[in-house]
Design an enzyme around this catalytic site. Structure first.
Site, PDB file in Angstrom:
ATOM      1  N   ASP A  45      -0.268   1.604   9.262  1.00  0.00           N
ATOM      2  CA  ASP A  45      -0.190   0.443   8.533  1.00  0.00           C
ATOM      3  C   ASP A  45      -2.328  -0.171   8.527  1.00  0.00           C
ATOM      4  OD1 ASP A  45      -0.280  -2.960   8.355  1.00  0.00           O
ATOM      5  OD2 ASP A  45       1.325  -2.718   9.640  1.00  0.00           O
TER       6      ASP A  45
ATOM      7  N   THR B  96       5.656  13.909   0.653  1.00  0.00           N
ATOM      8  CA  THR B  96       7.088  12.846   1.087  1.00  0.00           C
ATOM      9  C   THR B  96       7.387  12.730  -0.650  1.00  0.00           C
ATOM     10  OG1 THR B  96       5.551  10.863   0.862  1.00  0.00           O
ATOM     11  CG2 THR B  96       6.356  12.417   3.757  1.00  0.00           C
TER      12      THR B  96
END
Length: 239
Positions: free
Chosen positions: A144, A217
């Site tokens: 984050d 990813t």
């Protein structure tokens, strides 16, 4: 807490000091499949913070290099890395229960045996469960970013945290970070460049190309197509 010199001193005086957390625990909806996966696979792949310091040679029934990942999300890339590096043992830490369920399900489906997971705060697991000088690699991928300036103090990569990690890494061990927020990448670079006991593995003394060991990813592939950057940092413990 101004009248106390530490949290421990405050606690002894009966004063509770609220800790700043680097994450927000978002429970989300646990699907029946995720719940079933936790029920079936936790006994063999789950680890508990309450059990304290671990001897991972006993946990995995072998002596191998140990890799720790902080915040593995849904766990797909962590499972892929464990599958691709069978000579290493992997420990994943995640507070998001649906992610834990999905990770365990994927690991079971892939017949991965060199992976264990914690569902707990990473800072506490590192402090209480990981032996000093025991880790070959620590991974922190896309944490984050707490992009608002007033929230920057919540970013997990801070000087005190880095020194705690340093104690857990073996000499020659590597702290590998990756982020798609340039401002956070710059923050990480400043913190790590000033950190005692670390050396930047970048030949340009900033960022490194994505190493093959970190899977690309779908999210990252999409970002590349849209022109978004991703920054990898790898710092080696040298003392």
């Amino acid at each position: 807490m101004s009248q106390f010199t530490s949290e421990q001193e405050a606690a002894k005086s009966g004063v509770y000091v609220r800790k700043i957390q680097s994450f927000v625990k978002r429970e989300g909806r646990l699907t029946s499949g995720q719940a079933k996966s936790i029920e079936q696979n936790w006994p063999t792949m789950g680890l508990k913070h309450i059990d304290g310091l671990q001897n991972f040679a006993d946990v995995f029934d072998r002596q191998a290099s140990l890799v720790l990942e902080i915040g593995f999300g849904m766990g797909k890339s962590l499972v892929e890395m464990a599958l691709n590096e069978p000579d290493k043992d992997f420990i994943g830490i995640e507070v998001h229960r649906p992610g834990v369920g999905t990770c365990l399900s994927e690991a079971a489906a892939q017949n991965v045996h060199n992976l264990r997971v914690y569902e707990h705060d990473a800072v506490e697991v590192i402090a209480d469960c990981i032996a000093d000088n025991s880790l070959a690699r620590v991974q922190l991928f896309f944490p984050d970013p707490w992009h608002k300036k007033r929230h920057h103090k919540r970013r997990i990569v801070q000087s005190d945290f880095v020194q705690k990690l340093r104690n857990k890494l073996a000499i020659g061990g590597v702290f590998h970070m990756a982020t798609d927020w340039e401002n956070y990448a710059e923050h990480m670079l400043v913190i790590m460049s000033e950190a005692e006991g670390f050396n930047n593995q970048s030949t340009t003394n900033d960022y490194v190309p994505r190493p093959e060991q970190r899977p690309l990813t779908k999210f990252e592939q999409r970002g590349h197509r849209l022109g978004h950057g991703v920054w990898d940092l790898m710092f080696e413990r040298i003392s």
